[in-house]
Every structure is written in C-alpha cells, then in structure tokens.
Scaffold this active site. Sequence first.
Site, PDB file in Angstrom:
ATOM      1  N   PHE A 232       0.819  -1.226   0.000  1.00 38.42           N
ATOM      2  CA  PHE A 232       0.000   0.000   0.000  1.00 38.42           C
ATOM      3  C   PHE A 232       0.847   1.269   0.000  1.00 38.42           C
ATOM      4  O   PHE A 232       0.494   2.258   0.652  1.00 38.42           O
ATOM      5  CB  PHE A 232      -0.956  -0.015   1.204  1.00 38.42           C
ATOM      6  CG  PHE A 232      -1.526  -1.360   1.483  1.00 38.42           C
ATOM      7  CD1 PHE A 232      -2.333  -1.999   0.554  1.00 38.42           C
ATOM      8  CD2 PHE A 232      -1.222  -2.043   2.651  1.00 38.42           C
ATOM      9  CE1 PHE A 232      -2.833  -3.276   0.793  1.00 38.42           C
ATOM     10  CE2 PHE A 232      -1.714  -3.313   2.895  1.00 38.42           C
ATOM     11  CZ  PHE A 232      -2.536  -3.933   1.967  1.00 38.42           C
ATOM     12  N   CYS A 233       1.960   1.238  -0.738  1.00 36.72           N
ATOM     13  CA  CYS A 233       2.882   2.388  -0.800  1.00 36.72           C
ATOM     14  C   CYS A 233       3.382   2.772   0.589  1.00 36.72           C
ATOM     15  O   CYS A 233       3.654   3.952   0.859  1.00 36.72           O
ATOM     16  CB  CYS A 233       2.227   3.585  -1.482  1.00 36.72           C
ATOM     17  SG  CYS A 233       1.813   3.303  -3.215  1.00 36.72           S
ATOM     18  N   ALA A 234       3.494   1.783   1.457  1.00 37.34           N
ATOM     19  CA  ALA A 234       4.044   2.002   2.807  1.00 37.34           C
ATOM     20  C   ALA A 234       4.918   0.798   3.148  1.00 37.34           C
ATOM     21  O   ALA A 234       4.705   0.104   4.137  1.00 37.34           O
ATOM     22  CB  ALA A 234       2.914   2.170   3.822  1.00 37.34           C
TER      23      ALA A 234
END
Length: 478
Positions: free
Chosen positions: A386-388
């Site tokens: 999740f782009c994390a």
Amino acid sequence: MTGTAQLDAAKTIINNDLHKLREQSIGFDAKVPIIGGKEIQYVNFDNAASTPTFQPIAAKVGEFLNWYSNVHRGTGFKSQLSSWVFEKARDRIAEFVGVDLERHVVIFTKNTTEAINKLANRLTFEAGDIVLTSLMEHHSNELPWRRVARVVHIELDADGRLSKTDFEEKLKTWGDKIRLVAITGASNVSGYINDLAYFARGAHSVGAEILVDAAQLVPHRPVRMQQHGDQGHIDYLVFSAHKMYAPYGVGILVGDRRPFEHGDPDTVGGGTVDIVNLEEAYWTDLPEKEVAGTPDILGVVALAKAVDMFESIGWETIIKHEADLTAYALRRLAKIPKVVIYGDRDPERTGDRLGVLSFSVEGVPHSLVAAVLNYEYGIGVRSGCFCAHTYVKCLLHVSDADAHEMEKEILGRDRSRLPGTVRVSFGLYNSNDEVDRLVEALTNIAAGKIDGEYVLDKERGEYAPRGYDPDFTQYFKL
C-alpha cells in the site's frame, strides 16, 4: 428529475437515514463477472485507495457544466461565474479546515502527492536541516523529503503505533536542527489515528513546523488546523478529493502564506505571472502564483459539494457508522481460523481508529487471497504494501536479511515473494451485509476451498485464474 430536484431529494435521504445513502452511491449496484460465467453485485472495500462518488456530487458537477468556462481574466459571463465559483470553493475549503485566508493560502493541486512535493520544493532548507517523519508513512510523505533534507524517523511501538517516547527522544537529540515534522494523520495500513495536537506541540517546542498528510484522515474525521497562537496548530495540511467521494482529480495544500510569497514557484507557466519580458518574469500574487496553467475547475466544484455532504450528514453520524461497521467486521473476522489481523483488533476501540483493516490468511499468499476475493466473490480489496513498504515490513516482522533478499528479487523483476497483507477499507455506503459476504469468502479461502486454477505472474506478483479473459468493452467503451 432536474439537477436541483435531485440534490434536494438526495439531501433529504442523507438527513433521514444514513443507510439509504448507499443508494446514492454511483455504481453501488454494479454487477461484475466472476469465474464460471456469472455476474454478481460488486462490493467495494478499497475506499482507502479511492472512493466512488454520490449522486448529489455528480449532479452538482453536471449542473455546473452548463456554466463551465476557464477561470480568471475571462470577460465573458461564464468565465466570470466560473471564477466566482472557483474562489467560493476555496473559501469553503478554508472554512472546512478552520483557517483564515489572510494568514493562510489554499492551493489546489492534482493530488496529495503533488501537494507534498510542492511544499518540499517551496520550503527553505539549510545544510544540516532535518525532516522528522515516521516509519508509518506513505511513500508520498517520505520520498519528497529525501530530496531536500536529512530524514530521521520516529520509531513504532510494539503494536505498530507511533512511539511518543521515541518522538520525545528525537526532539531532545536533534532539537532546533529539526526544520519540519511530517506525519500522517491516520495510517492507510492499520487505521491508527495519530495525536496531531501532541505532535504539533512537540514540533513547535523546538522551533519546527508540522505537516500533516491528511489524505486518509479528512474523509473520516473533522480536521481543524487551529490558529497560530495555539501550540497545537497545524502549519501545513494536505489531502485529496478522490478519497472524499469527489474523484474528479484535485488535491489540496493549505498552509501559511509566507513560504510561498517569496522565491519562484516550483511549476511555472500561464497564470503564475503579472508580466513577462524576454529577460524576466514577475510573479503574480497567491494563490495564482502557485497554480500554473488551467486548474481542475470541475474537481474543485466536486470537492466543495463533498464538503457540504460531510457536514449535512454530520461527523458524529459518520464516525459512528464506520466505527460500528469496523467493530462488526473485527468480531466476525476473529472467528475465522487462520485469519491474522495486524494492528488493533479490539472491537471496543473502533471509535478511535479508521475502518481500515489489514490481515493475512495463514498459508495463502496475500495476492492470491485478493485475487480469489475478486474473481470468485466480486469483492474488491487491495493487497501488498500500500505504498508504505517500511511500515508493512515492520508489522510483518520482516528481518533485514529477508528484506534484502526480497529487494534483490524485485530488482530482478520477480515480485512473487513481495511481503504484504490484504486490506479492506470502509466507506460511508458500506454495510454489514457486505462484511458478511467477505467473511463467507474468507472462511472458504482459509479452509482451502478455492474454485479457480490460479496462475502467478511473477513480474507483477499477481494471480489470475487460468484462461480468464473478461471483455471489458461489455461494461464500458471509450
């Protein structure tokens, strides 16, 4: 029904019964194909990525299209009206986050990511300056700061929350070298909500400013930036309309005017100048100085209407609905063998978090779980990091050695072992019945009841049923 009549009817529905708001969600009853040739009503549990819109918002945009024209400097009535609408919407956003436009500026961008990059380009940094961010951040609140300063990270507690103890230690260690504290308002992975006033007071205590990435928070909680005399005030706030049921492509940066009044804008062109000659350009005043070219006028109209919708429904109603739905989901998911939830699993504390749940199914790759939910049950979720990446690896306790090996594999275009979880994220229109469908599907997946024969695309790290090839033109044609 006219646009005005539709808006009035929709407002009545919103005010009378939040559950009926679902019927105003555009596409809520769309049927999608699943393997075996059937169609089933879609369940959208991917609201943390982007939200659908509602009929009142679409109707307002449709109503405005009758008057649409480019803004500023046009002499025609439609241009003048469009300019008036555009600036009224800016005033509306200022009210929404509680700022005075004498001291602050509201800048419209493409999205939150562009807003953070703009701020990174426009703040002044000196050698040795530090941006204090956290291990919880989305990449959009990490990567821009690496270009302009030294980045130091607030560590996590054992449960994945930001460590206040570590934050205070970082303040003591780095003191006035900290130019900016940049943190998320709420996590897009665990749903944790951060104590913004606490972090703001800490930042200001060492002479730093604070940026809050509120892309996840603003659609679910009221956010007030407060006045500068309050030590808990927020200096810069960024968020996106596409997560607020207004997916027409606009982002928002709200902040102190002073950094933007001096120096060159980060993007230049039409609309940013008062006059140009062959040697020089003389920049115009804010906010136009920071918006090169034609802005997203329709997106701003949609955003203003979305703000009206939130306030018509009322934050207490929104928070209660999403908290109740999250509690229901946690209780039901806890009963499924092999399902592991990351973050707070207590259904009694859902009023203090967002309706974002990340989980895994033991023995089943996260991307396969997501694929089966889609192809066999018509449920849209998201899987991966999740782009994390850093935060998810921390939650999963991925060792440095394993992370290094996975990085080498990914750089070799093999994402088959990419760490991650499955994420469901709730919106205003989601229901307990949809959670029941998710629970039924996960119960079968955990028990090994998967109908399709799934093939892994190693380069993408995604699964799809063998031979499944839907004809998208049956559903939408350009």
